[in-house]
Design a protein around this motif. Structure first.
Motif, short mmCIF file in Angstrom:
data_model
loop_
_atom_site.label_atom_id
_atom_site.label_comp_id
_atom_site.label_asym_id
_atom_site.label_seq_id
_atom_site.Cartn_x
_atom_site.Cartn_y
_atom_site.Cartn_z
N TYR A 286 -7.88 14.84 1.04
CA TYR A 286 -7.63 13.49 1.55
C TYR A 286 -8.81 13.13 2.42
O TYR A 286 -9.22 13.91 3.29
CB TYR A 286 -6.33 13.44 2.36
CG TYR A 286 -6.08 12.10 3.02
CD1 TYR A 286 -5.58 11.03 2.29
CD2 TYR A 286 -6.36 11.91 4.37
CE1 TYR A 286 -5.36 9.80 2.90
CE2 TYR A 286 -6.15 10.69 4.98
CZ TYR A 286 -5.65 9.63 4.24
OH TYR A 286 -5.45 8.42 4.84
N TYR B 217 0.82 -1.21 0.00
CA TYR B 217 0.00 0.00 0.00
C TYR B 217 0.86 1.27 0.00
O TYR B 217 1.88 1.34 0.69
CB TYR B 217 -0.95 -0.01 1.20
CG TYR B 217 -2.08 -0.99 1.01
CD1 TYR B 217 -3.34 -0.55 0.60
CD2 TYR B 217 -1.87 -2.35 1.17
CE1 TYR B 217 -4.37 -1.45 0.39
CE2 TYR B 217 -2.90 -3.26 0.95
CZ TYR B 217 -4.14 -2.80 0.56
OH TYR B 217 -5.15 -3.70 0.32
N ALA B 218 0.42 2.25 -0.78
CA ALA B 218 1.16 3.50 -0.92
C ALA B 218 0.19 4.62 -1.26
O ALA B 218 -1.03 4.42 -1.34
CB ALA B 218 2.23 3.37 -2.00
N MET B 219 0.73 5.82 -1.47
CA MET B 219 -0.09 6.98 -1.79
C MET B 219 -0.36 7.08 -3.30
O MET B 219 0.54 6.86 -4.12
CB MET B 219 0.60 8.26 -1.33
CG MET B 219 0.04 9.52 -1.98
SD MET B 219 0.61 11.04 -1.21
CE MET B 219 -0.50 11.11 0.18
N THR C 72 2.21 7.87 -7.96
CA THR C 72 2.25 7.08 -6.73
C THR C 72 3.53 7.42 -5.98
O THR C 72 4.54 7.82 -6.58
CB THR C 72 2.21 5.57 -7.00
OG1 THR C 72 3.35 5.20 -7.79
CG2 THR C 72 0.93 5.19 -7.74
N PHE D 125 3.53 6.31 1.23
CA PHE D 125 2.58 7.09 2.01
C PHE D 125 3.34 7.89 3.07
O PHE D 125 4.32 7.42 3.64
CB PHE D 125 1.56 6.17 2.67
CG PHE D 125 0.36 6.90 3.19
CD1 PHE D 125 -0.63 7.33 2.32
CD2 PHE D 125 0.21 7.16 4.54
CE1 PHE D 125 -1.75 8.02 2.79
CE2 PHE D 125 -0.89 7.85 5.03
CZ PHE D 125 -1.87 8.28 4.15
N ASN E 75 -8.85 3.12 3.91
CA ASN E 75 -8.54 3.77 5.19
C ASN E 75 -8.87 2.82 6.33
O ASN E 75 -9.92 2.93 6.97
CB ASN E 75 -9.33 5.07 5.35
CG ASN E 75 -8.82 6.17 4.47
OD1 ASN E 75 -7.71 6.09 3.96
ND2 ASN E 75 -9.63 7.19 4.26
N ILE F 243 -4.70 6.45 0.06
CA ILE F 243 -3.85 5.28 0.22
C ILE F 243 -4.58 4.09 -0.42
O ILE F 243 -5.80 3.96 -0.30
CB ILE F 243 -3.53 4.98 1.70
CG1 ILE F 243 -2.45 3.89 1.81
CG2 ILE F 243 -4.78 4.61 2.49
CD1 ILE F 243 -1.88 3.75 3.21
N ASP F 244 -3.81 3.26 -1.16
CA ASP F 244 -4.42 2.09 -1.79
C ASP F 244 -3.31 1.12 -2.21
O ASP F 244 -2.13 1.46 -2.15
CB ASP F 244 -5.28 2.48 -2.99
CG ASP F 244 -6.46 1.53 -3.21
OD1 ASP F 244 -6.40 0.39 -2.69
OD2 ASP F 244 -7.42 1.92 -3.88
N ALA G 54 5.72 0.68 4.67
CA ALA G 54 4.48 0.34 3.97
C ALA G 54 3.86 -0.93 4.54
O ALA G 54 4.57 -1.82 5.03
CB ALA G 54 4.74 0.17 2.48
N SER H 111 2.42 3.71 9.08
CA SER H 111 2.84 5.09 8.80
C SER H 111 2.95 5.92 10.07
O SER H 111 3.64 6.95 10.08
CB SER H 111 1.85 5.76 7.84
OG SER H 111 1.86 5.12 6.58
N LEU I 229 -3.03 1.73 7.74
CA LEU I 229 -2.51 3.03 8.14
C LEU I 229 -1.50 2.95 9.29
O LEU I 229 -0.59 3.79 9.38
CB LEU I 229 -3.65 3.96 8.55
CG LEU I 229 -4.60 4.40 7.43
CD1 LEU I 229 -5.83 5.09 8.02
CD2 LEU I 229 -3.89 5.34 6.46
#
Length: 445
Positions: free
Chosen positions: A206, A161-163, A307, A310, A215, A287-288, A321, A223, A220
Motif C-alpha cells: 500500500y 471511494y473504496a479499496m 473492491t 476502505f 491518497n 484507494i480510488d 466512504a 476512514s 482518507l
C-alpha cells in the motif's frame, strides 16, 4: 468524473482568491444573482443553451448525449456543449461577460467560493417554485453542493471511494480477504510488499505517500473519523482522526524507508494513464473512485482485482466512504437562466438520463431512484460503490469560502511530516489550524 488538479479561482490580480473579488469584477449581464426564479422556456421557444464542462474525449461524447435528452422535453432548444473548460476558464468567462448558461465543475472544493461570491446563482427560488424534493439526494451530496444554506449547485453523478486490491498479490502473500481495519491494512501491506536485496521496492503493498494518486486528505479522512471543523473553526489538532491518519501513514513510510519510497514513487506512471502503478501490478492495494473499474477493464484486463470498503480505524465505522462529484450551476451573467435551470433539473432528477450516463462513464448515480433502477449496470466490482452510495455512512467535501486552500495546507503539512521534517505533530497541526482560520477570516465570508 474524477478529482482533477485543483486551481484556486483567480480574479484581476494573480493569486487573488475569486471569492474575495469576483462580485466586484464580474461583468454581470442578464440573469444575475436574483432571488427570483426566471421563467421556464415555452416548448416552442427557440434558443441556444451553452454548457461548459471539463470533460474530454469519450466522456465528452457521452455527456453530450445525456444533454441532448433534454430535447425530448424542449425540442426547440439547441444545446452547445464545450469541453475542456476548467474552473479558471469559467471564472474568466464570468469576469468578461462571456459566460455559459450552465457550468459543470469537477472541483467541489470550490463550492464555498462559487456560492459565497455569487459566481453561481442561488437556486433556492427555483427549488421552492418547482417543489423539488432534495431528499432524493443523499445528505453528503447535498452538503457539497451548497454553502451555509445557499444552494448554488446541483450534482450530476457522484464519485465514491473504496479499496482496490490485486487478488493475485494478496493470495501470494497468504491474505485471503481484504482488510477491514487499518491495523489489518498495515499488516497486509507489509506482507504484500516485495523488496529487492538492496532495499528498493518492487511491489508496494500500500503506497502511503500523501497527495499521490487518490491518497488525499479529504478522501482518507472519513476512514479515520477525522473532523475538519468544529464550531466554525479548523479542528485538525483537536480531532484525533487527523493525528491517527498521519501516524498510520508515517508508520508505513518508516517501514519502506522514505528515500526508497520516493525512488519507487518517482518511477510510477500517471494517475489516468495505462502506466498507473496498480495497472502494472506494482501496488497491491489502493484507494480510488468507482471510475477506476472502467479504466482497469479497458487498460489492464490482465489484472484480477476486487473492491471493498476502505479499512477504518474503528471496526464499527467499516463502510464509511468519501463522496464527491461533478456539480452544475448557473453562472452569474447567464443569458438564459430559466432554461438553464430546466436543464440542470433534468440532469439532476431524470432517472433514465442519470442511469444511462452512469452506465456510459461508470460513475455512481446521484439519486435514490437511479441507484435502485433495474437498468443500472452493476457488476461485482462496481457493486461495492453502489452499496456504499446507498448507505448512511457517506462523507462529503469540507466546504469553506477559500476553495481548496485548507486542503492544500493539510497536504503540504502531511508531506513535511511524513518526510520527517516535523518534530511535533500536535504543534504542527495547531499551526495548520491557525493558518486555515486566518485565511477564512481574511475572506470575510
Amino acid at each position: 468524473m474524477r478529482e482533477h488538479t485543483r486551481a484556486a479561482l483567480l480574479c484581476v490580480a494573480a493569486g487573488m482568491v475569486a471569492a474575495l473579488t469576483l462580485t466586484a469584477c464580474a461583468a454581470g449581464k442578464g440573469g444575475g444573482a436574483s432571488s427570483d426564479a426566471a421563467a421556464a422556456p415555452g416548448k416552442d421557444d427557440k434558443l441556444t443553451l451553452t454548457v461548459w464542462s471539463n470533460y474530454s474525449d469519450r466522456e465528452l461524447v457521452e455527456v453530450t448525449k445525456a444533454l441532448k435528452t433534454f430535447n425530448e422535453k424542449f425540442p426547440n432548444i439547441e444545446i452547445k456543449h464545450e469541453g475542456s473548460q476548467d474552473d479558471d476558464k469559467i471564472t474568466a468567462g464570468i469576469r468578461s461577460g462571456n459566460t455559459p448558461d450552465v457550468a459543470l465543475s469537477f472541483t467541489t472544493d470550490n463550492i464555498g467560493q462559487f456560492c459565497s461570491s455569487g459566481a453561481f446563482q442561488p437556486l433556492k427560488s427555483y427549488i421552492e417554485r418547482d417543489k423539488v424534493d432534495l431528499n432524493q439526494i443523499s445528505p453528503a451530496v447535498q452538503e457539497y453542493t451548497e454553502y451555509k444554506g445557499n444552494r448554488c449547485a446541483m450534482p450530476m453523478l457522484t464519485d465514491v471511494y473504496a479499496m482496490y486490491f490485486n487478488k493475485d498479490k494478496l493470495a501470494e502473500a497468504g491474505i485471503t480477504a481484504p482488510p477491514k481495519t487499518l491495523d489489518e491494512l498495515y499488516d497486509a501491506a507489509v506482507k504484500a510488499t516485495k523488496k529487492a536485496p538492496n532495499g528498493d521496492i518492487e511491489v508496494a503493498g500500500y503506497l502511503p505517500t500523501m497527495g499521490f494518486y487518490a491518497n488525499r486528505p479529504t478522501i482518507l479522512a472519513p476512514s479515520f473519523g477525522a473532523e475538519w471543523e468544529k464550531d466554525g473553526k479548523s479542528s485538525l489538532a483537536s480531532s484525533p482522526g487527523f493525528s491517527e491518519m498521519l501516524k498510520f501513514q508515517k508508520k508505513l513510510v518508516d517501514f519502506y524507508g522514505y528515500d526508497a519510497l520516493e525512488r519507487f514513487r518517482a518511477g510510477l506512471g500517471q494517475e489516468y494513464s495505462a502506466d498507473h502503478a496498480f495497472h502494472q501490478g506494482k501496488i497491491a492495494m489502493m484507494i480510488d473512485g468507482e471510475y477506476r473499474t472502467a479504466f482497469l477493464k479497458a487498460q489492464a484486463p490482465q489484472i484480477k482485482f476486487g473492491t471493498a470498503p476502505f479499512p477504518t480505524l474503528k471496526p464499527a465505522d467499516h463502510g464509511t466512504a468519501f463522496t464527491t462529484g461533478t456539480i452544475m450551476g448557473i453562472p452569474k451573467g447567464a443569458k438564459n437562466p430559466g432554461a438553464a435551470w430546466e436543464l440542470i433539473k433534468h440532469l439532476s432528477f431524470d432517472t433514465d438520463t442519470i442511469v444511462d450516463l452512469s452506465n456510459a462513464i461508470k460513475n455512481v448515480p446521484s439519486t435514490k431512484a437511479a441507484l435502485e433502477s433495474p437498468k443500472l449496470e452493476v457488476d461485482e466490482q462496481f457493486k461495492t460503490f453502489i452499496d456504499l452510495a446507498r448507505s448512511d455512512k457517506l462523507k462529503g467535501n469540507p466546504v469553506t469560502p477559500v476553495g481548496d486552500a485548507h486542503i492544500k495546507a493539510v497536504t503540504d503539512f502531511s508531506v513535511s511530516y511524513l518526510s520527517g521534517k516535523v518534530p511535533d505533530l500536535a504543534a504542527g497541526l495547531k499551526e495548520v489550524d491557525k493558518n486555515i482560520d486566518d485565511q477564512i477570516a481574511k475572506s470575510g465570508k
